[in-house]
Scaffold this motif. Structure first.
Motif, PDB file in Angstrom:
ATOM      1  N   ALA A 130       5.190  19.396   9.180  1.00 29.94           N
ATOM      2  CA  ALA A 130       4.271  18.283   8.935  1.00 29.94           C
ATOM      3  C   ALA A 130       3.520  17.860  10.189  1.00 29.94           C
ATOM      4  O   ALA A 130       2.671  16.970  10.138  1.00 29.94           O
ATOM      5  N   ASN A 137      -0.726  19.374  11.123  1.00 28.92           N
ATOM      6  CA  ASN A 137       0.090  19.435   9.922  1.00 28.92           C
ATOM      7  C   ASN A 137      -0.257  20.736   9.198  1.00 28.92           C
ATOM      8  O   ASN A 137      -1.412  20.979   8.856  1.00 28.92           O
ATOM      9  N   LEU A 139       0.959  21.627   6.276  1.00 28.13           N
ATOM     10  CA  LEU A 139       1.219  21.482   4.845  1.00 28.13           C
ATOM     11  C   LEU A 139      -0.034  21.141   4.055  1.00 28.13           C
ATOM     12  O   LEU A 139      -0.084  21.372   2.843  1.00 28.13           O
ATOM     13  N   ASP A 140      -1.029  20.554   4.718  1.00 24.05           N
ATOM     14  CA  ASP A 140      -2.236  20.154   3.998  1.00 24.05           C
ATOM     15  C   ASP A 140      -3.259  21.282   3.994  1.00 24.05           C
ATOM     16  O   ASP A 140      -3.004  22.388   4.472  1.00 24.05           O
ATOM     17  N   ASP A 141      -4.440  21.003   3.442  1.00 25.44           N
ATOM     18  CA  ASP A 141      -5.486  22.022   3.352  1.00 25.44           C
ATOM     19  C   ASP A 141      -6.612  21.776   4.345  1.00 25.44           C
ATOM     20  O   ASP A 141      -7.743  22.210   4.136  1.00 25.44           O
ATOM     21  N   ASP A 142      -6.296  21.081   5.433  1.00 30.83           N
ATOM     22  CA  ASP A 142      -7.290  20.810   6.470  1.00 30.83           C
ATOM     23  C   ASP A 142      -7.022  21.758   7.642  1.00 30.83           C
ATOM     24  O   ASP A 142      -6.003  21.635   8.315  1.00 30.83           O
ATOM     25  N   TRP A 143      -7.933  22.693   7.867  1.00 27.65           N
ATOM     26  CA  TRP A 143      -7.736  23.728   8.889  1.00 27.65           C
ATOM     27  C   TRP A 143      -8.875  23.697   9.893  1.00 27.65           C
ATOM     28  O   TRP A 143     -10.045  23.683   9.518  1.00 27.65           O
ATOM     29  N   ASP A 237     -13.166  13.134   6.657  1.00 23.89           N
ATOM     30  CA  ASP A 237     -11.969  12.963   5.836  1.00 23.89           C
ATOM     31  C   ASP A 237     -11.013  11.971   6.497  1.00 23.89           C
ATOM     32  O   ASP A 237     -11.336  11.348   7.515  1.00 23.89           O
ATOM     33  N   ILE A 239      -8.016  12.799   7.675  1.00 25.49           N
ATOM     34  CA  ILE A 239      -7.006  13.564   8.397  1.00 25.49           C
ATOM     35  C   ILE A 239      -7.394  13.614   9.863  1.00 25.49           C
ATOM     36  O   ILE A 239      -8.472  14.099  10.218  1.00 25.49           O
ATOM     37  N   GLY A 285      -0.933  24.679   1.904  1.00 18.86           N
ATOM     38  CA  GLY A 285      -2.342  24.519   2.246  1.00 18.86           C
ATOM     39  C   GLY A 285      -3.077  25.821   2.449  1.00 18.86           C
ATOM     40  O   GLY A 285      -4.255  25.825   2.832  1.00 18.86           O
TER      41      GLY A 285
END
Length: 293
Positions: A130, A137, A139-143, A237, A239, A285
């Motif tokens: 996380a 993180n 786990l999310d879809d922010d790359w 966003d 994030i 993600g």
């Protein structure tokens, strides 16, 4: 304390200790217990001779048998690696985008990737992946650089902004504290707060929009949605890698950020890199491979 004498009832000599008229008998230890005690002493001495035991300045005595717990673990690791050599070779040579999810290589990769992650990546990204302040993180879809299998593998293999790998992903945000005034930085901060859906000062944000276009849009895009080719984050966003409040955004603009990730190519095998790539991609993600143009 009374003088030693024999007990009238048992005929056993006493120790000379007496409490409220009760005398302590000086019964000898059972022979079997005494010989067992001597045997443990002899065994202990023989053990320290046969096995590593006596501490020295920078090591311990090796023991006549040459036994080593590290050697035992190394042998066990070598045995397991030999057992998995074939499937590891399949994974190392595989195209992750076309690897069959039901294949032994894929299953081996997911399980092995979890172990690789815990041993090498969890210190920064956390045991559950996380992340933390300054550590993404997963786990999310922010790359920042892309979340498809090829992009993740490249990032793992070469790292980010390090000096050890010439192919490391590299981007650098200038410290605008050396370029812009305090008021201009404050105006850009208000504009970033606006495009990220937070409370902002409308008057300052209008000024900040112009300054953003002149100084920030080249990397973050005209609309602030970022650019993965440059590792520039999406500012619209919710994030944030370092924090999205007014003070933290101001600090980021003023001082810039320069996170570094080491290259794992020299430290991990191809199979291990692909395994941890599969593991990270499968955490929730991961993205599909981009369509070829």
């Amino acid at each position: 304390m009374a003088d030693n004498k024999k007990d009238d009832v048992t005929g056993v000599e006493t120790t000379g200790h007496e409490w409220d008229g009760i005398r302590e008998l000086n019964n000898p230890l059972p022979r079997w217990w005494l010989w067992l005690f001597y045997a443990t002493i002899v065994y202990g001495l023989l053990y320290t001779i046969a096995y590593p035991a006596w501490p020295m300045v920078n090591r311990a005595t090796g023991g006549l048998l040459g036994y080593s717990t590290r050697g035992e673990v190394a042998e066990e690791i070598a045995r397991v690696e030999a057992q998995n050599a074939e499937v590891a070779a399949q994974l190392a040579a595989a195209d992750l985008n076309t690897l069959d999810p039901s294949s032994p290589a894929h299953s081996y990769g997911i399980a092995g990737g979890a172990a690789v992650f815990r041993a090498n990546c969890s210190q920064c990204h956390g045991a559950g992946a996380a992340g933390a302040r300054g550590y993404p993180n997963l786990l999310d879809d922010d790359w920042l650089w892309g979340g498809d299998l090829n992009s993740i593998e490249y990032t793992v293999r070469h790292g980010i902004r390090n000096e050890a790998d010439p192919d490391a992903r590299y981007s650098q945000m200038p410290a605008f504290g050396e370029i812009l005034s305090t008021g201009e930085i404050a105006a850009i901060t208000e504009y970033v707060l606006e495009i990220s859906g937070q409370e902002y000062d409308a008057g300052m944000a209008d000024t900040g929009a112009e300054l953003f276009a002149d100084n920030c849009a080249a990397c973050h895009g005209d609309d602030g949605t970022g650019d993965r080719m440059q590792g520039a984050p999406n500012l619209t966003d919710a994030i944030w890698l370092y924090g999205g409040d007014r003070d933290t955004i101001t600090e980021t603009i003023h001082d810039a950020r320069f996170g570094v990730m080491p290259p794992w190519g020299p430290r991990l095998s191809d199979a291990e890199i692909k395994a941890v790539t599969l593991y990270v991609h499968g955490l929730g993600g991961g993205e599909a491979a981009p369509e070829e143009e």
